[in-house]
Design an enzyme around this catalytic site. Structure first.
Site, mmCIF file in Angstrom:
data_model
loop_
_atom_site.group_PDB
_atom_site.id
_atom_site.type_symbol
_atom_site.label_atom_id
_atom_site.label_comp_id
_atom_site.label_asym_id
_atom_site.label_seq_id
_atom_site.Cartn_x
_atom_site.Cartn_y
_atom_site.Cartn_z
ATOM 1 N N SER A 137 42.779 50.824 19.795
ATOM 2 C CA SER A 137 42.293 50.201 21.028
ATOM 3 C C SER A 137 41.164 51.014 21.647
ATOM 4 C CB SER A 137 43.479 50.147 22.009
ATOM 5 O OG SER A 137 43.041 49.963 23.324
ATOM 6 N N TYR A 161 49.382 55.283 26.616
ATOM 7 C CA TYR A 161 49.123 54.329 25.542
ATOM 8 C C TYR A 161 47.931 54.776 24.695
ATOM 9 C CZ TYR A 161 47.603 49.910 23.375
ATOM 10 O OH TYR A 161 47.206 48.944 22.492
ATOM 11 N N LYS A 165 47.944 55.902 20.784
ATOM 12 C CA LYS A 165 47.102 55.205 19.796
ATOM 13 C C LYS A 165 46.219 56.208 19.052
ATOM 14 C CE LYS A 165 48.339 50.986 19.679
ATOM 15 N NZ LYS A 165 48.803 50.430 18.398
#
Lengths: 339, 339
Positions: A137, A161, A165
């Site tokens: 992402s 997050y 990732k």
């Protein structure tokens, strides 16, 4: 590629997170094509926390597995059938990873690492070497950011997050370098127009202001029209995944994670594109309601990329924001909208 | 800082990996100073796989713990006394992490994460918030590299060790952002002149060609004189750690890992500096013996940095490669060398 009657070109595909928005569309595309990179898809293992569905027309055997990716036994179970190609989409999303620290790490980091380690264990005899396409992402990047992020700009995430990732990206690279599997990570732009209902994600408005007015509903715009962002349609995102699955791995080289191309647009340009396609009545359904919290969050996000490596490797994005809207009308609304 | 007779400025320091070259020198420095950032060091917990020693003159209580950092129970045990300041140096080095995949991940990734999680568990009541100085490495970077690596260049390691160090950096940043502790990661240059015997590390020759001739021994130079590298003396490296331990954390901002300053020198410049300080006889003890494997490995390494953030934050390196050699003669050879 081997000849069509050779066992080697029968492909078993695993999709983790197959019930999510991207997962469902990816499975639909796999079912429509029936083949990938010259090989016939004969089997699909679909995983999610709820049992994912494949379209009834899917020309391959489907095994649907509902399981918690945080369960330490699950990743090994998912790959026990030695899939040739893995799309690893399972993840706790940004907002939840931020509020539930343990759950985010358990799924996004530990789950991913267990998946990679399960592939390593299966490959120990030297005969198993799958390809894995990892959905990363733009949350990999954190402010301060340049106006256009190039392929050599550091990953300094500002969320749990994003951290998880990037750790997945690093593991993917190291395991690929070690010859355990062939990994390719793709950093997806914000998906727009995201189908479904408005959600509370801070990025939701980028899609809401297009999708809701086209459906005859009001949408809230919480930021200024000058806010600039990087978009890809769901159709483009699936195109990235399919391309990553078949791309010549040697051409990628040691840096296995790629910034994906996209469409750069200000919110004002988004609205202008909507006006050109759908007219003033539709645009009038956008209601300005400034939200300082969302403005602050969005201010830390990537405004655009210069994704030279991905472009050179043949990844292609939507042509314009208008094209993104037309794709939405075509793919989600059967060609119609509420004027 | 609180007044001297206030309990708050009694400091408990933990050093993991305290028996290593940097660890020993750091403990010696702590013992010499007796204080850090205005606080009196009253207690030190020293950890390594073998029991680390503190100098007999150390003005604080020393607990020496010999334990395997890969043992899941060890990190929590090391921090059970709630140290105020932690220097986390314990690591499997580059070569070993490359040959023993599991051991590298077990210590460099899992051990580090368990240490951070143990601090998180201890801080759950809101009264414990230590500072942690994390030793990272220029192995965080991988080729292709610019001539000078700036503070915004991506971490794309090409070794398992580098991968594990960068993952530690990311965790350090996220845990700091979440308020669990105050973390600062410092990416150490190659330490030169490294004391002790020649070792088989690919980087060993950078030190060997200085240390061995000064001790009257022959040294092997396996690369061309044009090879350029980034050096810091052991004394500078300890200086970085001490500065990181006391630096105003607010000034660092969200990006918690810093490229350290150093001295950029070609091998030819290293040899010239040795000639100026020690003369032709000493330099004549360097024997050229090209090694293609080492040349190839070194070709992927950082050649230099533009560490603007660290310099602005007050980190200082050696003045020149000559200064690095003089420091070695002073600190390791009692001011003498074999002419």
């Amino acid at each position: 590629m081997a000849a069509a009657n050779n066992g080697e070109d029968c492909m078993h595909v695993l999709v983790t997170g197959a019930a999510g928005m991207i997962g469902r569309k990816l499975v639909e595309r796999l079912a429509e094509e029936g083949r990938i990179g010259g090989a016939e898809i004969t089997r699909a293992t679909l995983h999610d926390i709820v049992a994912p569905q494949a379209p009834s027309f899917a020309p391959f055997t489907v095994e649907s597995i509902a399981a918690d990716f945080a369960d330490p036994a699950v990743p090994a179970r998912l790959v026990s059938g030695k899939p040739d190609l893995i799309f690893h989409l399972a993840a706790i999303v940004s907002g939840e990873a931020e509020t539930d620290f343990d759950k985010g790490y358990a799924i996004n980091l530990d789950g991913t690492r267990r998946l990679f380690d399960a592939l390593r264990a299966l490959g120990d005899d030297g005969t198993y070497h799958p390809r894995i396409v990892y959905a990363s992402s733009v949350a990999a990047f954190g402010a301060p950011l340049p106006d256009l992020i190039d392929d050599e700009f550091l990953q300094a995430p500002l969320t749990s997050y994003g951290t998880q990732k990037v750790i997945g990206e690093l593991l993917l690279t190291d395991y690929t370098r070690k010859g355990i599997f062939t990994g390719i990570g793709i950093r997806l732009p914000t998906i727009c127009v995201r189908p479904g209902k408005p959600n509370k994600a801070a990025s939701g408005f980028f899609s809401n202001i297009i999708r809701e007015p086209l459906a005859g509903h009001e949408a809230v715009l919480p930021v200024d029209e000058s806010v600039t962002h990087w978009h890809a349609s769901p159709r483009s995102a699936i195109g990235f995944m399919m391309h990553a699955a078949t791309l010549d791995s040697e051409k990628i080289g040691p840096r296995r994670n790629l910034n994906m191309p996209g469409v750069r647009a200000t919110v004002g340009e988004q609205i202008e594109a909507l006006r050109r396609i759908a007219g003033e009545n539709v645009v009038a359904r956008i209601r300005r309601e400034p939200d300082e919290m969302i403005r602050a969050i969005v201010g830390n996000w990537a405004r655009g990329f210069s994704p030279k490596r991905a472009l050179a490797l043949g990844f292609t994005a939507d042509e314009s924001f208008e094209a993104i809207i037309r794709t939405h009308i075509e793919d989600e609304l059967g060609g119609e909208f509420v004027r």
